[in-house]
Design a protein around this motif. Sequence first.
Motif, PDB file in Angstrom:
ATOM      1  N   LEU A 177      39.101  50.877  44.327  1.00 23.80           N
ATOM      2  CA  LEU A 177      38.860  51.110  42.923  1.00 23.80           C
ATOM      3  C   LEU A 177      38.538  49.711  41.936  1.00 23.80           C
ATOM      4  O   LEU A 177      38.943  48.667  42.373  1.00 23.80           O
ATOM      5  CB  LEU A 177      40.002  51.526  42.142  1.00 23.80           C
ATOM      6  CG  LEU A 177      40.767  52.860  42.862  1.00 23.80           C
ATOM      7  CD1 LEU A 177      42.054  53.114  42.355  1.00 23.80           C
ATOM      8  CD2 LEU A 177      39.884  53.961  42.441  1.00 23.80           C
ATOM      9  N   ILE A 178      37.807  50.019  41.087  1.00 32.79           N
ATOM     10  CA  ILE A 178      37.375  48.945  40.215  1.00 32.79           C
ATOM     11  C   ILE A 178      37.483  49.271  38.896  1.00 32.79           C
ATOM     12  O   ILE A 178      37.232  50.251  38.280  1.00 32.79           O
ATOM     13  CB  ILE A 178      35.670  48.254  40.406  1.00 32.79           C
ATOM     14  CG1 ILE A 178      35.523  47.832  41.917  1.00 32.79           C
ATOM     15  CG2 ILE A 178      35.692  47.369  39.229  1.00 32.79           C
ATOM     16  CD1 ILE A 178      34.133  47.734  41.976  1.00 32.79           C
ATOM     17  N   ASP A 179      38.429  48.477  38.049  1.00 27.70           N
ATOM     18  CA  ASP A 179      38.515  48.733  36.679  1.00 27.70           C
ATOM     19  C   ASP A 179      37.274  48.327  35.729  1.00 27.70           C
ATOM     20  O   ASP A 179      36.968  48.874  34.672  1.00 27.70           O
ATOM     21  CB  ASP A 179      39.995  48.352  36.150  1.00 27.70           C
ATOM     22  CG  ASP A 179      40.197  48.641  34.578  1.00 27.70           C
ATOM     23  OD1 ASP A 179      40.238  49.891  34.408  1.00 27.70           O
ATOM     24  OD2 ASP A 179      40.450  47.803  33.728  1.00 27.70           O
ATOM     25  N   GLN A 180      36.721  47.145  36.001  1.00 24.62           N
ATOM     26  CA  GLN A 180      35.966  46.630  35.169  1.00 24.62           C
ATOM     27  C   GLN A 180      35.000  45.614  36.131  1.00 24.62           C
ATOM     28  O   GLN A 180      35.599  44.986  37.118  1.00 24.62           O
ATOM     29  CB  GLN A 180      36.440  45.839  34.087  1.00 24.62           C
ATOM     30  CG  GLN A 180      37.336  44.537  34.293  1.00 24.62           C
ATOM     31  CD  GLN A 180      37.864  43.874  32.998  1.00 24.62           C
ATOM     32  OE1 GLN A 180      37.445  44.403  32.040  1.00 24.62           O
ATOM     33  NE2 GLN A 180      38.449  42.709  33.222  1.00 24.62           N
ATOM     34  N   ALA A 199      45.422  44.102  46.041  1.00 20.76           N
ATOM     35  CA  ALA A 199      44.341  43.432  45.204  1.00 20.76           C
ATOM     36  C   ALA A 199      43.614  42.564  45.779  1.00 20.76           C
ATOM     37  O   ALA A 199      44.080  41.531  46.489  1.00 20.76           O
ATOM     38  CB  ALA A 199      44.727  42.932  43.898  1.00 20.76           C
ATOM     39  N   THR A 235      37.437  42.248  41.065  1.00 18.90           N
ATOM     40  CA  THR A 235      38.695  42.538  41.295  1.00 18.90           C
ATOM     41  C   THR A 235      38.893  44.000  41.672  1.00 18.90           C
ATOM     42  O   THR A 235      38.743  44.870  41.029  1.00 18.90           O
ATOM     43  CB  THR A 235      39.689  42.206  40.408  1.00 18.90           C
ATOM     44  OG1 THR A 235      39.512  40.728  39.654  1.00 18.90           O
ATOM     45  CG2 THR A 235      41.065  42.505  40.565  1.00 18.90           C
ATOM     46  N   VAL A 236      39.143  44.079  43.072  1.00 16.87           N
ATOM     47  CA  VAL A 236      39.103  45.594  43.533  1.00 16.87           C
ATOM     48  C   VAL A 236      40.608  45.843  44.059  1.00 16.87           C
ATOM     49  O   VAL A 236      41.363  45.043  44.346  1.00 16.87           O
ATOM     50  CB  VAL A 236      38.079  45.580  44.667  1.00 16.87           C
ATOM     51  CG1 VAL A 236      36.804  45.314  44.467  1.00 16.87           C
ATOM     52  CG2 VAL A 236      38.621  44.912  46.055  1.00 16.87           C
ATOM     53  N   TRP A 237      41.125  47.191  43.820  1.00 12.04           N
ATOM     54  CA  TRP A 237      42.341  47.413  44.240  1.00 12.04           C
ATOM     55  C   TRP A 237      42.255  48.515  45.320  1.00 12.04           C
ATOM     56  O   TRP A 237      41.380  49.616  45.425  1.00 12.04           O
ATOM     57  CB  TRP A 237      42.977  48.317  43.077  1.00 12.04           C
ATOM     58  CG  TRP A 237      43.084  47.130  41.935  1.00 12.04           C
ATOM     59  CD1 TRP A 237      43.552  45.703  41.920  1.00 12.04           C
ATOM     60  CD2 TRP A 237      42.974  47.510  40.548  1.00 12.04           C
ATOM     61  NE1 TRP A 237      43.472  45.458  40.685  1.00 12.04           N
ATOM     62  CE2 TRP A 237      43.432  46.227  39.724  1.00 12.04           C
ATOM     63  CE3 TRP A 237      42.711  48.584  39.674  1.00 12.04           C
ATOM     64  CZ2 TRP A 237      43.323  46.489  38.461  1.00 12.04           C
ATOM     65  CZ3 TRP A 237      42.621  48.745  38.407  1.00 12.04           C
ATOM     66  CH2 TRP A 237      43.063  47.453  37.849  1.00 12.04           C
ATOM     67  N   ASP A 287      54.282  45.809  42.734  1.00 15.92           N
ATOM     68  CA  ASP A 287      53.160  46.696  42.623  1.00 15.92           C
ATOM     69  C   ASP A 287      53.014  47.389  44.028  1.00 15.92           C
ATOM     70  O   ASP A 287      52.075  47.277  44.795  1.00 15.92           O
ATOM     71  CB  ASP A 287      51.636  46.078  42.240  1.00 15.92           C
ATOM     72  CG  ASP A 287      52.065  45.397  41.039  1.00 15.92           C
ATOM     73  OD1 ASP A 287      52.628  46.237  39.924  1.00 15.92           O
ATOM     74  OD2 ASP A 287      51.283  44.479  40.792  1.00 15.92           O
ATOM     75  N   TRP A 306      28.612  51.295  38.445  1.00 12.06           N
ATOM     76  CA  TRP A 306      27.657  51.139  37.246  1.00 12.06           C
ATOM     77  C   TRP A 306      26.306  51.026  37.747  1.00 12.06           C
ATOM     78  O   TRP A 306      25.465  51.276  36.895  1.00 12.06           O
ATOM     79  CB  TRP A 306      28.385  50.124  36.137  1.00 12.06           C
ATOM     80  CG  TRP A 306      29.711  50.508  35.512  1.00 12.06           C
ATOM     81  CD1 TRP A 306      29.590  51.288  34.386  1.00 12.06           C
ATOM     82  CD2 TRP A 306      31.047  50.313  35.864  1.00 12.06           C
ATOM     83  NE1 TRP A 306      30.996  51.604  34.011  1.00 12.06           N
ATOM     84  CE2 TRP A 306      31.659  50.801  34.719  1.00 12.06           C
ATOM     85  CE3 TRP A 306      31.382  49.422  36.871  1.00 12.06           C
ATOM     86  CZ2 TRP A 306      33.118  50.679  35.007  1.00 12.06           C
ATOM     87  CZ3 TRP A 306      32.639  49.447  36.893  1.00 12.06           C
ATOM     88  CH2 TRP A 306      33.440  49.955  35.942  1.00 12.06           C
ATOM     89  N   ASP A 317      40.371  39.599  45.089  1.00 13.59           N
ATOM     90  CA  ASP A 317      39.471  39.054  44.388  1.00 13.59           C
ATOM     91  C   ASP A 317      38.267  38.507  45.088  1.00 13.59           C
ATOM     92  O   ASP A 317      38.549  37.643  45.907  1.00 13.59           O
ATOM     93  CB  ASP A 317      39.960  37.787  43.495  1.00 13.59           C
ATOM     94  CG  ASP A 317      41.065  38.362  42.439  1.00 13.59           C
ATOM     95  OD1 ASP A 317      40.855  39.237  41.800  1.00 13.59           O
ATOM     96  OD2 ASP A 317      42.057  37.571  42.436  1.00 13.59           O
ATOM     97  N   ARG A 323      31.028  59.189  32.361  1.00 18.48           N
ATOM     98  CA  ARG A 323      32.132  59.054  33.149  1.00 18.48           C
ATOM     99  C   ARG A 323      31.385  59.875  34.476  1.00 18.48           C
ATOM    100  O   ARG A 323      31.915  59.775  35.813  1.00 18.48           O
ATOM    101  CB  ARG A 323      33.460  59.507  32.904  1.00 18.48           C
ATOM    102  CG  ARG A 323      34.092  58.739  31.985  1.00 18.48           C
ATOM    103  CD  ARG A 323      35.410  59.506  31.311  1.00 18.48           C
ATOM    104  NE  ARG A 323      36.129  58.451  30.330  1.00 18.48           N
ATOM    105  CZ  ARG A 323      35.833  58.347  29.124  1.00 18.48           C
ATOM    106  NH1 ARG A 323      34.953  59.318  28.366  1.00 18.48           N
ATOM    107  NH2 ARG A 323      36.404  57.456  28.204  1.00 18.48           N
TER     108      ARG A 323
END
Length: 416
Positions: free
Chosen positions: A20-23, A113, A58-60, A108, A89, A115, A6
């Motif tokens: 932010l990117i979750d995956q 968000a 998918t970015v936030w 939200d 990564w 894409d 991390r």
Amino acid sequence: MNRTWRDELLPASFRGISFLIDQAAVPMGLKGQLHEFPQRDDPFFEQLGKQSQVHALTVWIIGDDCFERRDKFLEAIQTPGPGELVHPWLGRLQVKAGACEMNHSRRDGGMVAFDVTFYPDKPRQFPVARVNTRQQVVKSSESLLDSALARYKAAMAKVDQARLGVIGLRNSLSNVYAVIQRQFAPLVGLFNGISGFVQSLMNSPGALGALFSSYFSDFKGLDFSSSGSSYRSFIGTATQHSEAVSGINSVAQAGGADNMSAAQATADLVQDALLVQVGLIISEMPVASQPTSADATPSVDQQAVQPVVRPEVPVADDVLELRDSLSEAIYEASLKAEYFHYQALNTFRQDLVKHLTAVAQSGVRLVDITPAETLPALVLAYRRFGDATRVGEVVQRNRIRHPGFVPPVPLKIARE
């Protein structure tokens, strides 16, 4: 405290706009085509190169200032051209932004968000013009030959043949004839010694120019690709020509004015012919391709069975020394040349220097090393290059008397 995975993640951003990117997922491996044939159970997969690493993310953007940062992000992805994507990564990537879909939701609140698709970008490879220095040397050599023949014809036209003397010409042209014997061996058989050479000049002054014209029309030079040929042999041959050019820059004072004029015109023609010949020889010297380093050094036992194969590369120091000596010899010859011939000599010198500089840049430099102890040349070559077959290079370069005993004295060794 040990760092975890991390801690290694990078904060995601595009052109400096953070998000932010979750995956994240990206295609990897090889693309290809699967071929299936009727009545056969074994298919065939045809590999067609690496997959394009297209990043569909998918970015936030979250926070009280999400609308302000949203607008900046939209501006960043809608600006044409490549930009830097900091991937958590994969690190820093040069990409171009593609299609994007923006999503808002009252549920939200405070988040936008996106894409968005990023495509890999590499600088375009535009054609680059490279000067063919070898061909330039050939062209300037041919021009120099034409100028030399015209110069010789004009000079001999002013000589009164009736006033030429055999003894005076023999004394003046002894060194010139020796050069013809060494560097133009096929022509020697046409004369019966230096006396026959002098008689030919007296009876038919234009014959020598015709002989050189015929000689170079059939001249094939040295074939670099043939067995036994190398940069070392080419440099050695060219160095002999350079020394011969300087040796006949002037002739001995013997006989009357017509004798001196004829002797100097003959010496100038032979000198120019030497330069033309050395130019054609040097034009066969290629600019070496850069060698690739081996992944591992095989042992001496392995090299005894299967010697290391390495491309032929020149020693830059030798090429530069030849370049400087030839440049000086041509400059000295041009000091006594008429205007039109001076131009031909100067153009030839510039093209020769340009080509030899390119050859030297593709070679290796020499460095000075001193062994810590007396050891065999084979061991020294293996420790230095990882190639025991280069023992001859070490021995010849430093004129070592016995290859089994290399003394701890300064040695000239190739850098790589």
